[in-house]
Design a protein around this motif. Structure first.
Motif, PDB file in Angstrom:
ATOM      1  N   ILE A  88       0.847  -1.204   0.000  1.00  0.00           N
ATOM      2  CA  ILE A  88       0.000   0.000   0.000  1.00  0.00           C
ATOM      3  C   ILE A  88       0.880   1.251   0.000  1.00  0.00           C
ATOM      4  N   GLY A  89       1.939   1.241   0.815  1.00  0.00           N
ATOM      5  CA  GLY A  89       2.867   2.372   0.841  1.00  0.00           C
ATOM      6  C   GLY A  89       3.519   2.616  -0.511  1.00  0.00           C
ATOM      7  N   VAL A  90       3.927   1.539  -1.176  1.00  0.00           N
ATOM      8  CA  VAL A  90       4.534   1.645  -2.511  1.00  0.00           C
ATOM      9  C   VAL A  90       3.532   2.217  -3.506  1.00  0.00           C
ATOM     10  N   THR A  91       2.298   1.748  -3.429  1.00  0.00           N
ATOM     11  CA  THR A  91       1.266   2.229  -4.346  1.00  0.00           C
ATOM     12  C   THR A  91       1.029   3.726  -4.156  1.00  0.00           C
ATOM     13  N   ILE A  92       0.902   4.148  -2.914  1.00  0.00           N
ATOM     14  CA  ILE A  92       0.692   5.573  -2.635  1.00  0.00           C
ATOM     15  C   ILE A  92       1.911   6.380  -3.074  1.00  0.00           C
ATOM     16  N   PHE A  93       3.114   5.877  -2.751  1.00  0.00           N
ATOM     17  CA  PHE A  93       4.346   6.574  -3.122  1.00  0.00           C
ATOM     18  C   PHE A  93       4.461   6.718  -4.636  1.00  0.00           C
ATOM     19  N   ASP A 103       0.565   9.770   4.072  1.00  0.00           N
ATOM     20  CA  ASP A 103      -0.017   8.425   4.054  1.00  0.00           C
ATOM     21  C   ASP A 103       1.034   7.378   3.691  1.00  0.00           C
ATOM     22  N   ALA A 104       1.834   7.653   2.687  1.00  0.00           N
ATOM     23  CA  ALA A 104       2.886   6.712   2.289  1.00  0.00           C
ATOM     24  C   ALA A 104       3.865   6.499   3.445  1.00  0.00           C
ATOM     25  N   ARG A 105       4.290   7.584   4.075  1.00  0.00           N
ATOM     26  CA  ARG A 105       5.207   7.466   5.214  1.00  0.00           C
ATOM     27  C   ARG A 105       4.587   6.655   6.345  1.00  0.00           C
ATOM     28  N   GLU A 106       3.299   6.848   6.566  1.00  0.00           N
ATOM     29  CA  GLU A 106       2.588   6.105   7.613  1.00  0.00           C
ATOM     30  C   GLU A 106       2.620   4.597   7.335  1.00  0.00           C
ATOM     31  N   TYR A 107       2.315   4.211   6.111  1.00  0.00           N
ATOM     32  CA  TYR A 107       2.312   2.782   5.780  1.00  0.00           C
ATOM     33  C   TYR A 107       3.709   2.186   5.849  1.00  0.00           C
ATOM     34  N   PHE A 108       4.711   2.907   5.375  1.00  0.00           N
ATOM     35  CA  PHE A 108       6.077   2.396   5.462  1.00  0.00           C
ATOM     36  C   PHE A 108       6.520   2.264   6.914  1.00  0.00           C
TER      37      PHE A 108
END
Length: 160
Positions: A6-11, A19-24
């Motif tokens: 999910i983080g990769v997708t957002i990034f 949001d990306a930082r949160e998932y990572f």
């Protein structure tokens, strides 16, 4: 692993957003263990999430790397020319990423590796992905050439 995806997708679609930082940042706490042993793909994505944070919220070609790591390159390479275009865009982004940091052309110098420890890693990943894509689309001689360059560059990799 799903938090990383999910983080990769957002990034990939929005850049290094909150949001990306949160998932990572969640990846490490969500790692699974079976019989007190870590699952290799979980270790991999945890290492990549740490690298994302240590590189000021940047990863080189995370989607292509996941495609390669999960072993679906052969399936995806029915669109090999599109993957090469994507990789070209990622390499241009890599150059921009390090452009403002005054990385000298000699990425092998000790001083460069201290200031930008992952330059060689990202360049080797680019060569690996390019070689894999070229091999899958039938351009084997080009793939061999690229992968031989990779073997020469790989002595500069940083173990994370």
């Amino acid at each position: 692993m799903y938090s990383y995806i999910i983080g990769v997708t957002i990034f990939t679609h929005s850049g290094p957003t909150a949001d990306a930082r949160e998932y990572f940042s969640r990846v490490e706490s969500l790692r699974l263990r079976i019989a007190s042993k870590s699952i290799p793909i979980e270790k991999f994505v945890a290492r990549k999430a740490r690298k994302f944070q240590s590189q000021s919220n940047y990863l080189f070609a995370p989607v292509l790397e996941l495609i390669y790591t999960c072993g679906v390159m052969r399936i995806i390479c029915t669109h090999g020319s599109e993957l090469l275009l994507t990789l070209d865009k990622e390499e241009a982004e890599l150059k921009k990423q390090y452009a403002g940091r005054s990385v000298p052309n000699d990425v092998h110098s000790l001083n460069t590796r201290r200031r930008h420890p992952y330059v060689a890693d990202d360049r080797c990943l680019a060569l690996l992905l390019r070689g894999a894509i070229l091999r899958e689309i039938g351009r084997v001689s080009e793939a061999i050439e690229v992968l031989s360059r990779l073997t020469k560059e790989s002595v500069r990799l940083v173990l994370q």
